[in-house]
Design an enzyme around this catalytic site. Sequence first.
Site, PDB file in Angstrom:
ATOM      1  N   PRO A   1       0.826  -1.197   0.000  1.00  0.00           N
ATOM      2  CA  PRO A   1       0.000   0.000   0.000  1.00  0.00           C
ATOM      3  C   PRO A   1       0.865   1.253   0.000  1.00  0.00           C
ATOM      4  O   PRO A   1       1.861   1.339   0.711  1.00  0.00           O
ATOM      5  CB  PRO A   1      -0.790  -0.109   1.307  1.00  0.00           C
TER       6      PRO A   1
ATOM      7  N   LYS B   1      -3.825  -4.235   6.364  1.00  0.00           N
ATOM      8  CA  LYS B   1      -2.514  -4.715   5.886  1.00  0.00           C
ATOM      9  C   LYS B   1      -1.478  -4.494   6.983  1.00  0.00           C
ATOM     10  O   LYS B   1      -1.643  -3.620   7.831  1.00  0.00           O
ATOM     11  CB  LYS B   1      -2.083  -3.941   4.637  1.00  0.00           C
TER      12      LYS B   1
ATOM     13  N   ILE C   1      -3.279  -3.355  -3.425  1.00  0.00           N
ATOM     14  CA  ILE C   1      -3.821  -4.543  -4.073  1.00  0.00           C
ATOM     15  C   ILE C   1      -4.918  -5.046  -3.147  1.00  0.00           C
ATOM     16  O   ILE C   1      -4.661  -5.457  -2.015  1.00  0.00           O
ATOM     17  CB  ILE C   1      -2.742  -5.618  -4.293  1.00  0.00           C
TER      18      ILE C   1
END
Length: 100
Positions: A2, A33, A65
């Site tokens: 990220p 994340k 993602i």
Amino acid sequence: MPNFRLETNIPKNKVTVDFLKQTTALMAKTLGKPESYCVAAVIPDQPMAWGGSTEPCGTATLMSIGKLGVEENKKHAALLYDHIEKNLGIPRNRWRTFWL
């Protein structure tokens, strides 16, 4: 990985190490994340006008993602807009995020 990148006309001295650390922690929280994968970058001192005014403004990109979508982005935006307005003094109506 990220990645949050904010380009802004605010001066470099307003972008603290604490702000960057808080931003990666916020990214990890909202995206689900590991913080060790999150990158936050602020590109300050950009010649920039928003709507004809050179008051504090900016544009940002959030890349990840997965974990991005219409409903998810509303949650991410709310957290990021509050964080940016509180810590950098850029009003929420003077910057936008692009989601990739």
